[in-house]
Design an enzyme around this catalytic site. Structure first.
Site, PDB file in Angstrom:
ATOM      1  N   LYS A 201       6.415  -3.233  -6.529  1.00  0.00           N
ATOM      2  CA  LYS A 201       7.661  -2.936  -7.235  1.00  0.00           C
ATOM      3  C   LYS A 201       8.823  -3.691  -6.588  1.00  0.00           C
ATOM      4  O   LYS A 201       9.606  -4.342  -7.253  1.00  0.00           O
ATOM      5  CB  LYS A 201       7.914  -1.422  -7.211  1.00  0.00           C
ATOM      6  N   GLU A 207       2.897  -5.337   3.984  1.00  0.00           N
ATOM      7  CA  GLU A 207       1.450  -5.512   3.854  1.00  0.00           C
ATOM      8  C   GLU A 207       1.120  -6.437   2.685  1.00  0.00           C
ATOM      9  O   GLU A 207       0.306  -7.358   2.794  1.00  0.00           O
ATOM     10  CB  GLU A 207       0.753  -4.157   3.599  1.00  0.00           C
ATOM     11  N   GLY A 259       6.581   4.172  -7.740  1.00  0.00           N
ATOM     12  CA  GLY A 259       5.315   3.491  -7.428  1.00  0.00           C
ATOM     13  C   GLY A 259       4.102   4.356  -7.696  1.00  0.00           C
ATOM     14  O   GLY A 259       3.145   3.935  -8.344  1.00  0.00           O
ATOM     15  N   ARG A 260       4.126   5.607  -7.235  1.00  0.00           N
ATOM     16  CA  ARG A 260       2.934   6.453  -7.373  1.00  0.00           C
ATOM     17  C   ARG A 260       2.757   7.003  -8.784  1.00  0.00           C
ATOM     18  O   ARG A 260       1.808   7.737  -9.045  1.00  0.00           O
ATOM     19  CB  ARG A 260       2.983   7.584  -6.345  1.00  0.00           C
ATOM     20  N   GLU A 345       3.469  12.346  -0.879  1.00  0.00           N
ATOM     21  CA  GLU A 345       4.664  11.495  -0.868  1.00  0.00           C
ATOM     22  C   GLU A 345       5.726  12.092  -1.795  1.00  0.00           C
ATOM     23  O   GLU A 345       6.916  11.976  -1.549  1.00  0.00           O
ATOM     24  CB  GLU A 345       4.316  10.059  -1.275  1.00  0.00           C
ATOM     25  N   HIS A 376     -22.278  18.112   2.760  1.00  0.00           N
ATOM     26  CA  HIS A 376     -23.030  17.822   3.985  1.00  0.00           C
ATOM     27  C   HIS A 376     -22.112  17.338   5.097  1.00  0.00           C
ATOM     28  O   HIS A 376     -22.582  16.790   6.092  1.00  0.00           O
ATOM     29  CB  HIS A 376     -24.113  16.787   3.678  1.00  0.00           C
ATOM     30  N   LYS A 487       8.650   2.006   8.919  1.00  0.00           N
ATOM     31  CA  LYS A 487       8.627   0.609   8.449  1.00  0.00           C
ATOM     32  C   LYS A 487       9.612  -0.221   9.261  1.00  0.00           C
ATOM     33  O   LYS A 487       9.293  -1.312   9.725  1.00  0.00           O
ATOM     34  CB  LYS A 487       9.059   0.542   6.979  1.00  0.00           C
TER      35      LYS A 487
HETATM   36  O1  F6P Z   1       5.786   3.044   1.622  1.00  0.00           O
HETATM   37  C1  F6P Z   1       5.799   3.815   0.482  1.00  0.00           C
HETATM   38  C2  F6P Z   1       5.943   3.006  -0.768  1.00  0.00           C
HETATM   39  O2  F6P Z   1       7.277   2.714  -1.006  1.00  0.00           O
HETATM   40  C3  F6P Z   1       5.302   3.745  -1.927  1.00  0.00           C
HETATM   41  O3  F6P Z   1       6.127   4.679  -2.483  1.00  0.00           O
HETATM   42  C4  F6P Z   1       4.947   2.621  -2.826  1.00  0.00           C
HETATM   43  O4  F6P Z   1       4.002   3.006  -3.783  1.00  0.00           O
HETATM   44  C5  F6P Z   1       4.412   1.616  -1.833  1.00  0.00           C
HETATM   45  O5  F6P Z   1       5.261   1.772  -0.707  1.00  0.00           O
HETATM   46  C6  F6P Z   1       4.389   0.194  -2.281  1.00  0.00           C
HETATM   47  O6  F6P Z   1       5.650  -0.271  -2.650  1.00  0.00           O
HETATM   48  P1  F6P Z   1       5.826  -1.582  -3.478  1.00  0.00           P
HETATM   49  O7  F6P Z   1       5.181  -1.392  -4.809  1.00  0.00           O
HETATM   50  O8  F6P Z   1       7.311  -1.804  -3.588  1.00  0.00           O
HETATM   51  O9  F6P Z   1       5.163  -2.700  -2.719  1.00  0.00           O
END
Ligand code: F6P
Length: 517
Positions: A201, A207, A259-260, A345, A376, A487
Site C-alpha cells: 500500500k 521487507e 492493508g489487512r 493488529e 497431535h 520499525k
Molecule cells: O507493519 C504493519 C503494516 O503496516 C500492516 O498493517 C500492513 O498490512 C503491512 O504493514 C504492509 O504494509 P504495506 O502494504 O504498506 O507494505
C-alpha cells in the site's frame, strides 16, 4: 442504559451462574442446539457449546446497543470516518459492492472501484489466454507476490484455500526480511516465465522493497534491466513510488482500505491470477452476501454480531486470554495466521478512541492450526491444561476429493474434539489423569464446501466480528500505531550498526553478533 451499567449487569449475571456447565445447559434444554446456532445460506454458526444462556445473549445485545453498534456499522458501510486517528474511512466493503452509492469526502467511489476491478480481472484473463506474456512471448508459468502483512497474508491464505480452482500460473508468496524466503522461492523458477507482483500500500515497507530489489536483480540477470521491468507489476496506493521503482503496470488501491482488509481489491490480483476472473467474482459475491446479512439481519439472528458477542463473552466476561482457530481443512492452514493480523493488529489496543486507557481487556491472543494435526500437538493443553481456551472449529461438509470416506473421518475428529471439550468424561472408575472436566467452550462454523463463494463469506464474517468486538471495546480497529516504534528502531539500528544500540541490552547483543560474524 449506559455502557458501564451494561458491563456491570453482564458481570453480575455471570457471577450468579458460574456453576452452569455446558453439559447442564444441554441437559436442561433439548432445543439448545437450534436456539444457539444461526445460518446464512449453507454456512452454519453453532455457538451452543458455550456457557451463554438466553439472559446472557439478552445482556450482550443490550451492551451492543449501548455502543450504538448498528449506527457505527452503517456509518462504516457509508464511508464515514471509521479510522479516527488517520482521519480515514474503512471501506473494504465497497470493494465487493455491486451497486448503490458510496462517497468519500463527497466523491462517489464505486465507479472507480469498478473500473479498477475490471482492469485487474482483465489482466488476469489476458494472462490466462497468453495475451499478456513474458517478454519472450511465452505465457507466464509462475507468479511471485512480494508483500508482507495485509499485502501477503490475505492473498496467500485465499490462494491456498482455493487450490481446486487454480487454472492459472503457479503462485508463490515471499514476505520475510530473511533473504532465505526469496532465495528458496526463486530456486527452480525460470525468470523468463516469471511475473513479479510487488504489493505494498505504502510502497515504503522495508521487507517488501528489499525483497523486490533482490528479485528485480534476479530478473535483470536473466533478461536485462529493460525486460526485467516488463516482468514486474505493482499493487499500491503510491503509484509514483512504484513508477520510480520501475514496473510495467500499477494496480491502484485507496488510502481508505486498510492493508489487512485489502484482499478484495488489487491486493487480490495473485488470487485472481490463480483462480480466474469468474471465481474471483464468486469470492466477492460470497463476501457481499455476508455484508448484506450483517447490515439487514435482526441483531439476535446476525452471524457477525453474535460471533463478536461470543468473543466478548469469552474475553471479558469469562476472562479467557486467548482463542484458538482450528480449521479442519488442510487448505485453510494459513487462516489462523491471517486472523492473527486481522484480530490482533485491529484490536490489540489499549487506548480508547477518545485517547483514554481502555477499561476492559481487548484482543485475545489468536492462535491455532489445522486439524487433525493440531490434535497431535497442543490439544492435550486444550483438554486438560490449566487455562481454558475457547476454540473455533471450522469445517466443510463435503470435500473436493473423491474420497468422502476419508473426509467423514476428518469430520468425525472435528465433532469429537468439540464434544470432548464441552462434555468431558468424569467416569469415576478412571484415574484422575484420564479424566476430562469438560465445560470447555467452542464455536463451530460449518459449510457445504470450501468454494470461492463460501470463502468470501467466511472471511467477511471474520472481518465483521473483528469490527463488532472493536466497537464494543471502544477502540479504533483500523489503525496500527503499535507497529511503528519497532520499525523506526530497526532502521536506526541498521544505519548505526557498528556502534549502535541505544540501550545496554541491545549493545550487548550487537557485540555478540559482531563476535560471531
Ligand atoms: O507493519 C504493519 C503494516 O503496516 C500492516 O498493517 C500492513 O498490512 C503491512 O504493514 C504492509 O504494509 P504495506 O502494504 O504498506 O507494505
Amino acid at each position: 442504559m449506559g455502557t458501564k451499567q451494561a458491563w456491570a449487569l453482564l458481570a453480575s449475571h455471570w457471577r450468579s451462574r458460574q456453576q452452569d456447565t455446558i453439559g447442564a445447559l444441554f441437559a436442561a434444554d433439548d432445543g439448545r442446539f437450534d436456539k444457539f446456532s444461526l445460518c446464512l445460506n449453507n454456512l452454519l454458526l453453532d455457538f451452543s457449546k458455550t456457557t451463554l444462556n438466553d439472559e446472557s445473549v439478552r445482556l450482550l445485545l443490550q451492551l451492543a446497543a449501548t455502543v450504538k453498534i448498528e449506527a457505527r456499522r452503517d456509518a462504516m458501510f457509508a464511508g464515514g470516518i471509521a479510522n479516527d486517528s488517520e482521519g480515514r474511512a474503512a471501506l473494504h466493503t465497497a470493494l465487493r459492492a455491486d451497486g448503490g452509492e458510496i462517497s468519500v469526502n463527497g466523491e462517489a467511489v464505486l465507479p472507480e472501484i469498478r473500473q479498477q476491478r475490471l482492469a485487474m480481472l482483465a489482466y488476469a484473463k489476458q494472462c490466462k489466454r497468453a495475451e499478456i506474456t513474458a517478454t519472450n512471448g511465452d505465457a507466464y508459468t509462475d507468479v511471485v507476490n512480494i508483500g508482507i502483512g495485509g499485502s501477503d497474508l490475505g492473498p496467500a491464505m485465499a490462494t491456498a484455500a482455493l487450490a481446486p480452482y487454480h487454472d492459472g500460473p503457479r503462485l508463490h508468496f515471499v514476505s520475510n526480511m530473511d533473504g532465505a524466503h526469496l532465495a528458496d522461492t526463486l530456486l527452480g523458477l525460470d525468470a523468463k516465465r516469471t511475473l513479479l507482483v510487488v504489493s505494498s500500500k505504502t510502497f515504503t515497507t522495508m521487507e517488501t522493497l528489499t525483497n523486490a530489489v533482490a528479485a528485480r536483480q534476479w530478473l535483470s540477470a536473466a533478461l536485462g534491466e529493460d525486460d526485467a521491468r516488463l516482468h514486474i507489476v505493482a499493487v499500491t496506493a503510491e503509484a509514483g513510488r512504484a513508477a520510480d521503482f520501475g514496473v510495467s503496470q500499477v494496480f491502484p488501491y485507496w488510502e481508505w482500505v486498510g492493508g489487512r482488509y485489502s484482499l478484495w481489491g488489487a491486493v487480490g490480483l495473485p488470487l485472481a491470477l490463480a483462480i480466474g476472473a469468474s471465481h474471483f467474482e464468486q469470492f466477492l459475491a460470497g463476501a457481499r452476501a455476508m455484508d448484506e446479512h450483517f447490515v439487514a439481519a435482526p441483531a439476535a439472528k446476525n452471524l457477525p454480531l453474535m460471533l463478536g458477542l461470543v468473543g466478548v463473552w469469552h474475553r471479558n466476561i469469562c476472562g479467557y486470554p486467548t482463542r484458538a482457530v482450528l480449521p479442519y481443512s488442510q487448505r485453510l492452514n494459513l487462516l489462523p495466521m491471517y486472523l492473527q493480523q486481522l484480530d490482533m493488529e485491529s484490536n490489540g489496543k489499549n487506548i480508547l478512541q477518545n485517547g483514554q486507557p481502555t477499561p476492559t481487556s481487548t484482543a485475545p491472543v489468536v492462535w491455532g492450526g489445522v486439524g487433525t494435526n493440531a490434535q497431535h500437538a497442543y490439544f492435550q493443553m486444550l483438554h486438560q491444561g490449566t487455562d481454558i481456551v475457547p476454540c473455533e472449529f471450522i469445517a466443510a461438509a463435503r470435500c473436493h476429493e473423491r474420497n468422502e470416506g476419508q473426509h467423514k473421518l476428518l469430520l468425525a475428529n472435528c465433532l469429537a474434539q468439540s464434544a470432548a471439550l464441552a462434555f468431558g468424561d468424569n467416569s469415576a472408575d478412571k484415574p484422575s489423569h484420564s479424566q476430562f472436566a469438560g465445560n470447555r467452550p467452542s464455536v463451530t462454523v460449518l459449510y457445504e464446501q470450501l468454494t470461492p463463494y463460501t470463502l468470501g463469506g467466511l472471511i467477511a464474517l471474520c472481518e465483521h466480528r473483528t469490527f463488532v468486538e472493536g466497537v464494543i471495546w471502544g477502540i479504533n480497529s483500523f489503525d496500527q500505531w503499535g507497529v511503528e516504534l519497532g520499525k523506526t528502531m530497526a532502521k536506526d539500528l541498521f544505519a548505526a550498526w557498528d556502534d549502535g544500540g541505544e540501550d545496554l541490552s541491545t549493545r550487548g547483543l550487537l557485540r555478540h553478533i559482531r563476535g560471531l560474524s
